[in-house]
Design an enzyme around this catalytic site. Structure first.
Site, mmCIF file in Angstrom:
data_model
loop_
_atom_site.group_PDB
_atom_site.id
_atom_site.type_symbol
_atom_site.label_atom_id
_atom_site.label_comp_id
_atom_site.label_asym_id
_atom_site.label_seq_id
_atom_site.Cartn_x
_atom_site.Cartn_y
_atom_site.Cartn_z
ATOM 1 N NE ARG A 1 7.014 0.815 -3.144
ATOM 2 C CZ ARG A 1 5.757 0.465 -2.878
ATOM 3 N NH1 ARG A 1 4.884 1.385 -2.479
ATOM 4 N NH2 ARG A 1 5.372 -0.794 -3.004
ATOM 5 C CG HIS B 1 0.770 -1.908 6.210
ATOM 6 N ND1 HIS B 1 0.056 -2.846 5.492
ATOM 7 C CD2 HIS B 1 1.522 -1.243 5.305
ATOM 8 C CE1 HIS B 1 0.380 -2.757 4.212
ATOM 9 N NE2 HIS B 1 1.265 -1.784 4.072
ATOM 10 C CD GLU C 1 -0.157 1.757 4.196
ATOM 11 O OE1 GLU C 1 1.056 1.857 4.457
ATOM 12 O OE2 GLU C 1 -0.601 1.286 3.114
ATOM 13 C CG HIS D 1 6.269 -0.357 4.671
ATOM 14 N ND1 HIS D 1 5.752 0.914 4.516
ATOM 15 C CD2 HIS D 1 5.371 -1.197 4.068
ATOM 16 C CE1 HIS D 1 4.595 0.841 3.862
ATOM 17 N NE2 HIS D 1 4.349 -0.429 3.585
ATOM 18 C CG ASP E 1 0.725 0.551 -3.469
ATOM 19 O OD1 ASP E 1 0.598 1.175 -2.398
ATOM 20 O OD2 ASP E 1 1.626 -0.292 -3.662
#
Length: 387
Positions: free
Chosen positions: A114, A213, A351, A139, A285
């Site tokens: 982000r 991803h 990631e 992304h 996350d």
């Protein structure tokens, strides 16, 4: 325990999991060295563009890659008994990849993760990039690299096989400055490792943060929750976020929090703890600040193991960060190629990356790329079994 195949990347134990090995299979023994990748038509876009799926195998690992978004459509590895399963989430048809946006298996760019409000300043010039995640950019925007058709060239080099993937992002695409020429190399080594090498150059100063991803489920795609998978991450700090999942700038210690994966533990052990950061993300996350920092060569940083199948994954990277996403927004509306719906926690992402919102965080490692420079990063996935 008998070692029937090569050990997983040296040093993986330092990330919290003992070295692992793959079970003995005929394919693992032969390695398929020198077998050229093959392709077939996967589907056709509305404008008539053909999308192909490339199949390659080496060292006991089988990989299928789409020219659409560089997507890993499937990745098959054996369990402790030599039984193969696809361990990456995805779709069966091109139409599903085009219509839906969970980023299954995709190459992510121009900026992975982000950017707050989609805004940043470079050399005194303010830029506004595409906003597609509430008020933020995620992304690379609504039409990021995951939704582009890549040029693909197969190769065989000695005992390794792979694909070169090329994409040129024109100046101003999704609001980003500079024409960015990208080359990503997917290699399957004779040991069955999946290596990703990223490279890019630009015509104007810009920001770049490329990643992959893949949603992992080492028990097999469509097999249910990954909450019993055991994860370790070699990181003493992470980057807390606000309610929009934008980093606050703090590098917080993981000690004494649910974010402490320095020793392997079940993903689901602390995921329902009433920690403010877990409430923001509806689970994990977040970006982990890897202890090793930026390195010239890939260093092992994380391990993942499924106790039921024995399958294990070790990740080594040159990058300073690792985004661990526990599949919190899978809601039962997506159906995988095996015909099973994906629900919350049915896959997880690891990631490798620079940190989220780095263009707005001067204390974070820089993601700025200037003309004359070449962006380069490498991540290696090593597969095995244990127990």
């Amino acid at each position: 325990m008998e070692l029937n195949r090569r050990t997983v990347i040296a040093g993986a134990a330092a990330a919290g999991l003992a070295a692992t090995t793959l079970g003995s299979t005929a394919e693992a023994a032969t390695g398929n060295a020198g077998r050229a990748p093959s392709r077939r038509l996967f589907g056709t876009l509305a404008d008539g563009t053909k999308v192909h799926v490339w199949s390659l195998a080496n060292g006991g690992t089988r990989l299928k890659v789409l020219s659409w978004g560089g997507v890993v459509q499937s990745l098959e590895i054996p369990d402790r008994h030599g039984r193969y399963r696809n361990v990456s989430l995805g779709f069966a048809t091109l139409e599903e990849y085009v219509a839906k946006t969970p980023y299954f298996g995709a190459l992510i760019g121009r900026y992975g993760n982000r950017i707050g409000a989609g805004r940043f300043t470079l050399d005194g010039t303010a830029y506004q990039v595409n906003v597609n995640d509430g008020v933020n950019s995620l992304h690379g925007g609504a039409q990021g690299f995951d939704k582009r058709v890549w040029d693909v060239e197969p190769f065989v080099k000695g005992s390794d096989v792979g694909l070169y993937l090329y994409y040129t992002s024109v100046d101003g695409e999704m609001g980003y400055p500079g024409t960015l020429k990208v080359k990503v190399t997917y290699t399957l080594t004779r040991h069955g490792d999946w290596r990703i090498d990223y490279a890019a150059t630009t015509t104007k100063t810009t920001v770049v943060n490329l990643t992959s991803h893949v949603y992992w489920n080492l028990a097999g795609e469509g097999s249910g929750s990954i909450h019993d998978h055991e994860l370790s991450v070699a990181a003493a700090r992470f980057t807390p976020v606000d309610s929009g999942l934008i980093p606050t700038g703090e590098l917080a210690r993981v000690a004494g929090t649910p974010f402490d994966f320095r020793r392997a533990k079940a993903v689901g052990r602390d995921i329902r703890t009433a920690h403010p950061q877990l409430l923001y993300g509806k689970g994990f996350d977040h970006n982990w600040v890897l202890d090793k920092g930026i390195t010239a060569q890939p260093v092992p940083v994380a391990t993942l193991r499924d106790p039921s199948s024995g399958r294990a994954l070790s990740i080594a990277t040159t990058e300073p960060g690792l985004q661990f996403y526990s599949g919190n927004f899978l809601d039962g509306t997506l159906v995988g190629p095996g015909g099973h719906t994906y629900r919350q926690g049915d896959g997880l992402c690891l990631e490798t990356q620079h940190f989220p919102d780095s263009p707005n965080q001067p204390s974070f490692p820089s993601t700025t790329l200037r003309p004359g420079q070449t962006y380069r990063t490498t991540t290696v996935h090593t597969f095995g079994t244990r127990g």
